[in-house]
Design a protein around this motif. Structure first.
Motif, mmCIF file in Angstrom:
data_model
loop_
_atom_site.group_PDB
_atom_site.id
_atom_site.type_symbol
_atom_site.label_atom_id
_atom_site.label_comp_id
_atom_site.label_asym_id
_atom_site.label_seq_id
_atom_site.Cartn_x
_atom_site.Cartn_y
_atom_site.Cartn_z
ATOM 1 N N GLU A 157 61.042 65.827 72.841
ATOM 2 C CA GLU A 157 59.713 66.455 72.782
ATOM 3 C C GLU A 157 58.952 65.887 71.575
ATOM 4 O OE1 GLU A 157 57.688 70.911 72.495
ATOM 5 O OE2 GLU A 157 59.850 70.727 72.765
ATOM 6 N N PRO A 158 58.340 64.716 71.710
ATOM 7 C CA PRO A 158 57.701 64.031 70.576
ATOM 8 C C PRO A 158 56.593 64.837 69.906
ATOM 9 C CG PRO A 158 57.937 62.561 72.456
ATOM 10 C CD PRO A 158 58.263 63.932 72.947
ATOM 11 N N THR A 159 55.985 65.781 70.622
ATOM 12 C CA THR A 159 54.879 66.561 70.054
ATOM 13 C C THR A 159 55.342 67.861 69.406
ATOM 14 O OG1 THR A 159 54.475 67.620 72.197
ATOM 15 C CG2 THR A 159 53.214 65.611 71.689
ATOM 16 N N PHE A 182 48.172 67.492 57.981
ATOM 17 C CA PHE A 182 48.321 68.316 56.783
ATOM 18 C C PHE A 182 49.754 68.218 56.250
ATOM 19 C CE2 PHE A 182 48.118 72.038 54.065
ATOM 20 C CZ PHE A 182 46.811 72.020 53.624
ATOM 21 N N ASP A 183 50.743 68.134 57.145
ATOM 22 C CA ASP A 183 52.130 67.943 56.711
ATOM 23 C C ASP A 183 52.276 66.637 55.936
ATOM 24 O OD1 ASP A 183 53.000 70.316 57.797
ATOM 25 O OD2 ASP A 183 53.791 69.422 59.636
ATOM 26 N N LEU A 184 51.577 65.605 56.367
ATOM 27 C CA LEU A 184 51.608 64.330 55.652
ATOM 28 C C LEU A 184 50.980 64.486 54.269
ATOM 29 C CD1 LEU A 184 52.074 61.281 55.433
ATOM 30 C CD2 LEU A 184 49.923 60.937 56.693
ATOM 31 N N VAL A 185 49.907 65.255 54.195
ATOM 32 C CA VAL A 185 49.267 65.516 52.902
ATOM 33 C C VAL A 185 50.262 66.161 51.937
ATOM 34 C CG1 VAL A 185 47.525 66.922 51.722
ATOM 35 C CG2 VAL A 185 46.923 65.702 53.817
ATOM 36 N N VAL A 186 50.960 67.174 52.416
ATOM 37 C CA VAL A 186 51.931 67.875 51.568
ATOM 38 C C VAL A 186 53.018 66.911 51.107
ATOM 39 C CG1 VAL A 186 53.669 69.696 51.499
ATOM 40 C CG2 VAL A 186 51.463 70.118 52.606
ATOM 41 N N PHE A 187 53.516 66.078 52.012
ATOM 42 C CA PHE A 187 54.544 65.103 51.645
ATOM 43 C C PHE A 187 54.051 64.178 50.540
ATOM 44 C CE2 PHE A 187 56.151 60.778 52.085
ATOM 45 C CZ PHE A 187 57.509 60.979 51.906
ATOM 46 N N LEU A 188 52.859 63.630 50.714
ATOM 47 C CA LEU A 188 52.314 62.707 49.719
ATOM 48 C C LEU A 188 52.105 63.402 48.375
ATOM 49 C CD1 LEU A 188 49.730 60.882 52.010
ATOM 50 C CD2 LEU A 188 51.842 59.900 51.088
ATOM 51 N N VAL A 224 51.251 61.765 63.040
ATOM 52 C CA VAL A 224 49.792 61.647 62.928
ATOM 53 C C VAL A 224 49.266 60.625 63.924
ATOM 54 C CG1 VAL A 224 47.908 60.887 61.418
ATOM 55 C CG2 VAL A 224 49.706 62.391 60.523
ATOM 56 N N ASN A 225 49.950 59.493 64.042
ATOM 57 C CA ASN A 225 49.506 58.446 64.967
ATOM 58 C C ASN A 225 49.595 58.899 66.419
ATOM 59 O OD1 ASN A 225 49.023 56.689 62.836
ATOM 60 N ND2 ASN A 225 51.067 55.792 62.913
ATOM 61 N N ARG A 239 51.761 61.180 44.997
ATOM 62 C CA ARG A 239 50.796 60.168 45.449
ATOM 63 C C ARG A 239 49.465 60.864 45.757
ATOM 64 N NH1 ARG A 239 54.752 57.520 49.820
ATOM 65 N NH2 ARG A 239 52.857 56.419 50.479
ATOM 66 N N ILE A 240 48.812 61.303 44.690
ATOM 67 C CA ILE A 240 47.644 62.177 44.808
ATOM 68 C C ILE A 240 46.485 61.469 45.522
ATOM 69 C CG2 ILE A 240 45.981 63.591 43.550
ATOM 70 C CD1 ILE A 240 48.889 64.589 43.465
ATOM 71 N N ASP A 241 46.219 60.219 45.159
ATOM 72 C CA ASP A 241 45.082 59.520 45.765
ATOM 73 C C ASP A 241 45.252 59.403 47.283
ATOM 74 O OD1 ASP A 241 44.050 59.264 43.253
ATOM 75 O OD2 ASP A 241 44.560 57.150 43.008
ATOM 76 N N GLU A 242 46.471 59.096 47.729
ATOM 77 C CA GLU A 242 46.717 58.993 49.167
ATOM 78 C C GLU A 242 46.630 60.354 49.839
ATOM 79 O OE1 GLU A 242 50.039 56.073 50.220
ATOM 80 O OE2 GLU A 242 50.324 56.375 48.061
ATOM 81 N N ALA A 243 47.110 61.394 49.143
ATOM 82 C CA ALA A 243 47.009 62.745 49.694
ATOM 83 C C ALA A 243 45.548 63.139 49.859
ATOM 84 C CB ALA A 243 47.731 63.742 48.784
ATOM 85 N N VAL A 244 44.723 62.790 48.873
ATOM 86 C CA VAL A 244 43.294 63.094 48.944
ATOM 87 C C VAL A 244 42.662 62.380 50.135
ATOM 88 C CG1 VAL A 244 41.067 62.642 47.830
ATOM 89 C CG2 VAL A 244 42.936 63.659 46.529
ATOM 90 N N GLU A 245 43.020 61.124 50.335
ATOM 91 C CA GLU A 245 42.453 60.359 51.450
ATOM 92 C C GLU A 245 42.754 61.037 52.783
ATOM 93 O OE1 GLU A 245 42.934 55.908 53.495
ATOM 94 O OE2 GLU A 245 43.761 56.320 51.505
ATOM 95 N N GLN A 246 43.986 61.478 52.951
ATOM 96 C CA GLN A 246 44.362 62.147 54.194
ATOM 97 C C GLN A 246 43.682 63.514 54.312
ATOM 98 O OE1 GLN A 246 46.103 61.027 56.779
ATOM 99 N NE2 GLN A 246 46.430 59.041 55.817
ATOM 100 N N LEU A 247 43.599 64.235 53.185
ATOM 101 C CA LEU A 247 43.018 65.568 53.227
ATOM 102 C C LEU A 247 41.515 65.511 53.470
ATOM 103 C CD1 LEU A 247 43.810 68.481 53.103
ATOM 104 C CD2 LEU A 247 43.682 68.410 50.621
#
Length: 253
Positions: A45-47, A87-93, A76-77, A98-106
Motif C-alpha cells: 500500500e504505497p499511499t 509535512f513529515d519531510l519538513v519535520v525530518f529535515l 512526497v513524489n 537542515r533548517i533552510d531545506e525545511a523552510v523550502e518545503q514548508l
C-alpha cells in the motif's frame, strides 16, 4: 503481536497487518524487524502514511538517515499535493538541523494550504530561527488569527523578544500560558519579558517564582532532567538566590 501475525497468516496481502507488526517491533526497539515489516506494508500500500512514516522512523532509529530521507521524498513524489507527506519531510529535515531545506518545503506547504494553521505557525517559527524576524511576526500573527494556539503565541512572543518589543512579548507569553499553564519554560520566558519591559520589572518576580515551583515539580518527577535543572538555576539567579543557583548548575554538570 500474535494478533498481527494471525492476520498475516490469514492473508499476507494485508498492508495493515504488516503495519501492525512494524508498530509492535518499533515498541520493542527491534528496528531492523520494523524496517522489514513496514517495507512490506509500503510495497502493498504505497499511499499508506502510517507505513511510510513508520519505515522512515525505523531507518532513522538505525542511523540510516539517507534511507529515511529517501522514504519521505518518495512519499512526497508519489503525491506532491498531499500535505501530510510533505509535512513529515519538513519535520525530518528540521530534526536533522537542515533548517533552510525545511523552510523550502514548508513554504510549499503554506502555498498549497494557506489556511493550514500548523504550517503557517511552524514556518513563522523557522523564519525566527533564520533571523527573518519581521516576516516571522507577520506569519505568526496570521497563524493566531486562523486559530490561536500555545505554540503560535510562544513563537510570536519569542520573536517579539528578539526584536526588543518587550511589552508585546509579555502579552504574547501571557496568552501562551493560557494554553500551557504548567510549563515552567513559559513562565521563565514571561519573567524575562517582564524584566525588560518598561515598568514591568517587579512583575518578573512572580513569574520566576512560578517557574521555580514548576521546575522543581518536574525534577521531583525526573531528577535526571538536567535541562530543567539548568533552567531552574537561571530562574533562581534572577531571584537573587545565586548560591542555590550555583548548586543546581554544579548538580547538572
Amino acid at each position: 503481536a500474535a494478533a498481527c501475525q494471525a492476520a498475516v497468516d490469514r492473508d499476507d496481502r494485508l498492508a495493515g497487518a504488516f503495519r501492525c507488526l512494524g508498530t509492535v517491533a518499533m515498541r520493542r526497539s527491534d528496528y531492523d524487524v520494523a524496517v522489514a515489516h513496514f517495507s512490506r506494508a509500503v510495497y502493498l500500500e504505497p499511499t499508506s502514511d502510517e507505513a511510510v512514516g513508520g519505515l522512515a522512523t525505523a531507518y532513522s532509529r538505525l542511523g540510516r538517515g539517507m534511507e529515511a530521507e529517501q522514504t519521505h521524498r518518495a512519499a512526497v513524489n508519489l503525491r506532491p499535493l498531499y500535505i501530510p507527506a510533505r509535512f513529515d519531510l519538513v519535520v525530518f529535515l528540521y530534526v536533522q538541523g537542515r533548517i533552510d531545506e525545511a523552510v523550502e518545503q514548508l513554504e510549499r506547504v503554506v502555498e498549497l494550504a494557506p489556511s493550514y494553521q500548523g504550517a503557517v505557525s511552524s514556518l513563522g517559527g523557522l523564519y525566527t530561527l533564520q533571523g527573518r524576524y519581521e516576516e516571522a511576526v507577520g506569519l505568526l500573527e496570521r497563524a493566531n488569527q486562523l486559530q490561536p494556539t500555545g505554540d503560535a503565541f510562544t513563537n510570536l512572543a519569542t520573536t517579539y523578544f528578539v526584536l526588543r518589543r518587550y511589552a508585546e512579548a509579555v502579552a504574547a507569553f501571557r496568552e501562551s500560558i493560557r494554553f500551557e499553564q504548567n510549563e515552567h519554560v513559559l513562565w521563565g520566558n514571561l519573567g524575562d519579558a517582564y524584566f525588560w519591559a518598561p515598568g514591568e520589572r517587579d512583575n518578573a518576580i512572580g513569574a520566576y517564582e512560578r517557574a521555580v515551583e514548576l521546575a522543581r515539580a518536574q525534577l521531583a518527577r525526573d531528577p535526571d532532567d538536567q535541562e530543567t535543572r539548568g533552567d531552574l538555576a537561571k530562574y533562581l539567579a534572577y531571584l537573587g538566590e545565586r548560591d542555590v543557583a550555583r548548586q543546581q548548575i554544579e548538580a547538572a554538570l
